[in-house]
Motif scaffolding. Structure first.
Motif: not given
Length: 90
Positions: A59-63, A82-87
């Motif tokens: 999901e978004p923001s996950m590492k 994951v987008g810019e807030t994840g990696s």
């Protein structure tokens, strides 16, 4: 077969143990992302990316750690999710 089992195990450990299913719209948007290559799109039918990513509950923001990322087929898709807030780490 042995590599796939290791990949599956490693991604399962990172994905967590919740029963929540990710939003299928986010996954579909990643699969349809305009930056994906035609070669990767041709692999979609056989690799079933929507089912695989939903199984691992990405999901978004996950590492996420992508062990045995190979050519980066799933790594790219995961990065869109994951987008810019994840990696995504290889």
């Amino acid at each position: 077969m042995r590599i796939f089992i290791l990949l599956t195990l490693s991604m399962t450990l990172v994905s967590g143990c919740t029963s929540h299913r990710p939003d299928p719209t986010i996954i579909q948007d990643a699969i349809e992302h305009p930056a994906r290559s035609d070669a990767d799109r041709e692999l979609d039918d056989g690799r079933k990316p929507a089912e695989v990513i939903a199984f691992f509950k990405i999901e978004p923001s996950m590492k996420v750690i992508d062990i045995f990322g190979g050519g980066g087929y799933y790594t790219e898709l995961i990065s869109y999710i994951v987008g810019e807030t994840g990696s995504v780490t290889l």
